[in-house]
Design an enzyme around this catalytic site. Structure first.
Site, short mmCIF file in Angstrom:
data_model
loop_
_atom_site.label_atom_id
_atom_site.label_comp_id
_atom_site.label_asym_id
_atom_site.label_seq_id
_atom_site.Cartn_x
_atom_site.Cartn_y
_atom_site.Cartn_z
N ASN A 9 33.03 47.78 51.25
CA ASN A 9 33.82 48.83 50.60
C ASN A 9 32.86 49.77 49.88
OD1 ASN A 9 35.55 50.38 49.07
ND2 ASN A 9 36.16 48.71 47.68
N LYS A 11 33.52 52.40 48.38
CA LYS A 11 34.18 53.06 47.23
C LYS A 11 33.92 54.57 47.24
CE LYS A 11 33.60 48.85 44.60
NZ LYS A 11 33.92 48.20 43.35
N HIS A 95 43.69 47.50 46.12
CA HIS A 95 42.41 47.21 45.44
C HIS A 95 42.64 47.34 43.92
CE1 HIS A 95 38.28 47.52 44.04
NE2 HIS A 95 37.93 46.97 45.18
N GLU A 97 40.95 48.57 41.60
CA GLU A 97 40.66 49.87 41.01
C GLU A 97 41.83 50.82 41.19
OE1 GLU A 97 36.91 50.48 42.98
OE2 GLU A 97 36.02 48.91 41.75
N GLU A 167 39.95 39.05 44.97
CA GLU A 167 38.88 39.71 44.21
C GLU A 167 39.18 39.60 42.72
OE1 GLU A 167 36.74 42.82 46.72
OE2 GLU A 167 38.49 43.82 45.92
N GLY A 173 31.93 44.44 40.58
CA GLY A 173 30.94 45.38 40.07
C GLY A 173 30.30 44.95 38.76
N SER A 212 31.04 40.91 43.43
CA SER A 212 29.60 40.73 43.25
C SER A 212 28.97 39.78 44.27
CB SER A 212 29.27 40.30 41.82
OG SER A 212 29.70 41.30 40.91
#
Ligand code: PEP
Length: 251
Positions: A9, A11, A95, A97, A167, A173, A212
């Site tokens: 991904n 992003k 996701h 985010e 996730e 991240g 990560s």
């Protein structure tokens, strides 16, 4: 037997120049044959990536698609049929985010999941708990609810053509990774939830871990029985690192 999958991904990263460099790096990799490899570039660069990866066994997906599958008056969005026309085969849905920063609701992501399949794309449904939720002992409840809301709305058969990515938000991240056992525990709970509805679907659906993942921790994570590969953020922007993660999934 589930085929492992490693998906990158990207992003909101990249420029035409850096994407061109990444394509060169990906083309130079020796990828394992037993692993499905995919990348999710920013929509702006999907065409460039599809052209650049021609002939390579790497699928291309979108990071988002509209709540409707067909073209129409929906400024700023991309329909799943348009993404499919561009050469995409996958799309991320839910996701963290997008849930947290854009405010995407369960209702919106259920509509996106449906629209993705209507448009010929395979949705990759992302689920995961925040640090507060984990510390409050609510991980399985939160993830169970996120998955359950989609099963309830669309039925278990919707997962015949879908991938699920666990996730943990606190691992995305941050450099913090769930231990292989922590990830396995959640993956096993996800599979049990699917199993309660339909054993065949539960055994076939691929459950990716994201948060990560790097070459250094991938082998142990991917060695767990219910972890069928990874959704990779930061590390997927480095072709060599991404290639090493793909090879870890092939072991
Ligand atoms: C992601 O955003 O899906 C992700 C897993 O990111 P990272 O690997 O950078 O934690």
């Amino acid at each position: 037997m589930r085929r492992t999958m490693v998906a990158g991904n990207w992003k909101m990263h990249g420029t035409r120049a850096s994407v061109a460099e990444l394509i060169v790096g990906l083309r130079a990799l020796s990828l394992p044959t037993g692993v499905d490899v995919a990348v999710f570039p920013p929509s702006l660069y999907i065409g460039q990536v599809i052209d650049g990866l021609q002939g390579l066994p790497v699928a291309v997906g979108a990071q988002n698609a509209a709540v409707q599958s067909k073209q129409g008056a929906l400024t700023g969005e991309l329909a799943s049929t348009q993404l499919q026309d561009a050469g995409c085969t996958l799309v991320l849905v839910g996701h963290s985010e997008r849930r947290q920063i854009i405010g995407e609701t369960d209702a919106a992501l259920i509509a996106k999941f449906t629209a993705a399949q209507e448009g010929g794309l395979t949705p990759v449904l992302c689920v995961g708990e925040t640090l507060e939720e984990r510390e409050a002992g609510k991980t399985l409840e939160v993830v169970g609810h996120q998955l359950g809301s989609v099963i309830e709305a669309l039925g278990i058969k919707a997962f015949v053509n879908a991938v699920i990515a666990y996730e943990p938000v606190w691992a995305i991240g941050t450099g913090l990774t769930a231990t292989p056992q922590q990830a396995q525990d959640v993956h096993a709970a996800i599979r049990a939830q699917l199993q309660a509805e339909d054993a065949d679907v539960a055994q076939a659906v691929r459950l990716l871990y994201g948060g990560s993942v790097k070459a250094a921790n991938a082998v142990e994570l991917f060695g767990m029985p219910d972890i069928d590969g990874g959704l990779i953020g930061g590390a997927s922007l480095n072709a060599d690192e991404f290639g090493a993660i793909c090879r870890a999934a092939g072991n």
